[in-house]
Scaffold this active site. Structure first.
Site, PDB file in Angstrom:
ATOM      1  CE  LYS A  75      35.987 -68.943  -6.948  1.00  0.00           C
ATOM      2  NZ  LYS A  75      36.784 -69.460  -5.832  1.00  0.00           N
ATOM      3  CG  ASP A 111      39.207 -67.319  -3.374  1.00  0.00           C
ATOM      4  OD1 ASP A 111      38.466 -66.950  -2.450  1.00  0.00           O
ATOM      5  OD2 ASP A 111      38.793 -67.916  -4.387  1.00  0.00           O
TER       6      ASP A 111
END
Ligand SMILES: NC(=O)c1ccc[n+]([C@@H]2O[C@H](COP(=O)([O-])OP(=O)(O)OC[C@H]3O[C@@H](n4cnc5c(N)ncnc54)[C@H](OP(=O)(O)O)[C@@H]3O)[C@@H](O)[C@H]2O)c1
Length: 291
Positions: A75, A111
């Site tokens: 990420k 997210d």
């Protein structure tokens, strides 16, 4: 299992990358809504080692992959390999979604909004609330940034103290509320649990297969807390079970997972997916696995 009955030369590819990746729920929920909306897409998973990440990103362009979800451990590392990063993701310091627009790769963090929407849908109003976040990894960063405009105070407790400091320092650059980053230990846990309205576990402690492990003994919880555990496998962690027994309101990680996925799906395809279908497919899959 048949995912798509008519893959043709025109079918567009979406994927998730990570290492390991076999546990990912993303192919299950995305292929369910692709079929539901009768779109000419297919969603697959690729296990990419960190040393192959750069080649994988070149591969997205070479193969014309339209959308990519990114999970542990890529990420952060993938950000420097992309052509553009959304401003919020830049501040968070991590992305979880990429869109390929004519070979121009744009990174976003869904997210953050995914977690916020999950909390709001669960009836938790974050305005003026004291928030205690356990963990300071990618999920903690996304959640802390998404809540930092509305809540009253954020405290981050992490096993590696330095990472708690670093997240607190980055948050202070954009937030006007009090922010503290400290070592995760018994003294700090007891002190801040008492003063918090919302407890969020963003660590992987309690995740399958180690489902009996906890960081917070049940006796330290009290019923005034809203407890959010970002783990979705198991659907109900030991922390959530303990919190329910004490009388706390709770939220598991599944709604955040579905929301972040739905935001990515809409960005890639322009279509709103059925979030109930996405959620039910994962519940069905996880329940079958437990049998
Ligand atoms: N529901 C969703 O949509 C969603 C989205 C993203 C992530 N997640 C879940 O969130 C969890 C964390 O993901 P992430 O991307 O944030 O991972 P990450 O960046 O690797 O961070 C992991 C965090 O867990 C802490 N930790 C790990 N083992 C620990 C232990 N034994 N004791 C105390 N702390 C420990 C780490 O502390 P140190 O810094 O000390 O190592 C770190 O703060 C995973 O379970 C993941 O599946 C859920």
């Amino acid at each position: 299992m048949s995912l798509k009955s008519s893959i043709t030369g025109n079918t567009k590819v979406l994927c998730v990358i990570g290492h390991p990746i076999a546990h990912s729920m993303s192919p299950i929920m995305h292929n369910a809504v692709i079929q539901d909306l009768k779109l000419d897409f297919v969603y697959v998973a690729f296990d990419i080692l960190p040393e192959h990440l750069e080649k994988a990103v070149e591969g997205f362009k070479a193969l014309g992959i339209k959308g990519i979800n990114v999970t542990i451990p890529h990420k952060i590392a993938i950000m420097k390999l992309l052509d553009e990063i959304d401003p919020l993701a830049e501040k968070i310091g991590a992305i979880n979604t990429i869109k390929n627009e004519n070979n121009h790769l744009i990174g976003k963090n869904t997210d953050a909004l995914g977690a916020k929407v999950a909390l709001l849908n669960a009836g938790f109003d974050i305005m003026e609330k004291n928030v205690l976040i356990i963990g300071a990894g990618g999920a903690a960063r996304a959640i802390a940034f998404s809540l930092s405009k509305e809540c009253k105070k954020i405290v981050i407790l992490n096993r590696t103290e330095q990472k708690a400091f670093s997240l607190a320092r980055d948050l202070k650059k954009i937030a006007t509320i009090p922010i503290e980053g400290k070592k995760l230990n018994e003294q700090h846990l007891k002190q801040y649990l008492f003063h918090s309205d919302l407890l969020i576990n963003t660590t992987s402690v309690g995740m399958a297969p180690n489902t009996n492990t906890i960081l917070i003994p049940k006796e330290w919880l009290s019923s005034h807390l809203f407890v959010f555990d970002v783990i979705y496998n198991p659907l109900e962690t030991k922390l959530i079970k303990d919190a329910k027994e004490i009388g706390c309101k709770t939220l598991g990680g599944l709604d955040m997972l579905v929301n972040q996925g739905a935001l990515a799906f809409e960005w890639w395809t322009g279509e709103k997916p059925n979030k109930i279908l996405m959620k039910n497919k994962i519940i069905e899959f996880l329940n079958l696995k437990q049998c």
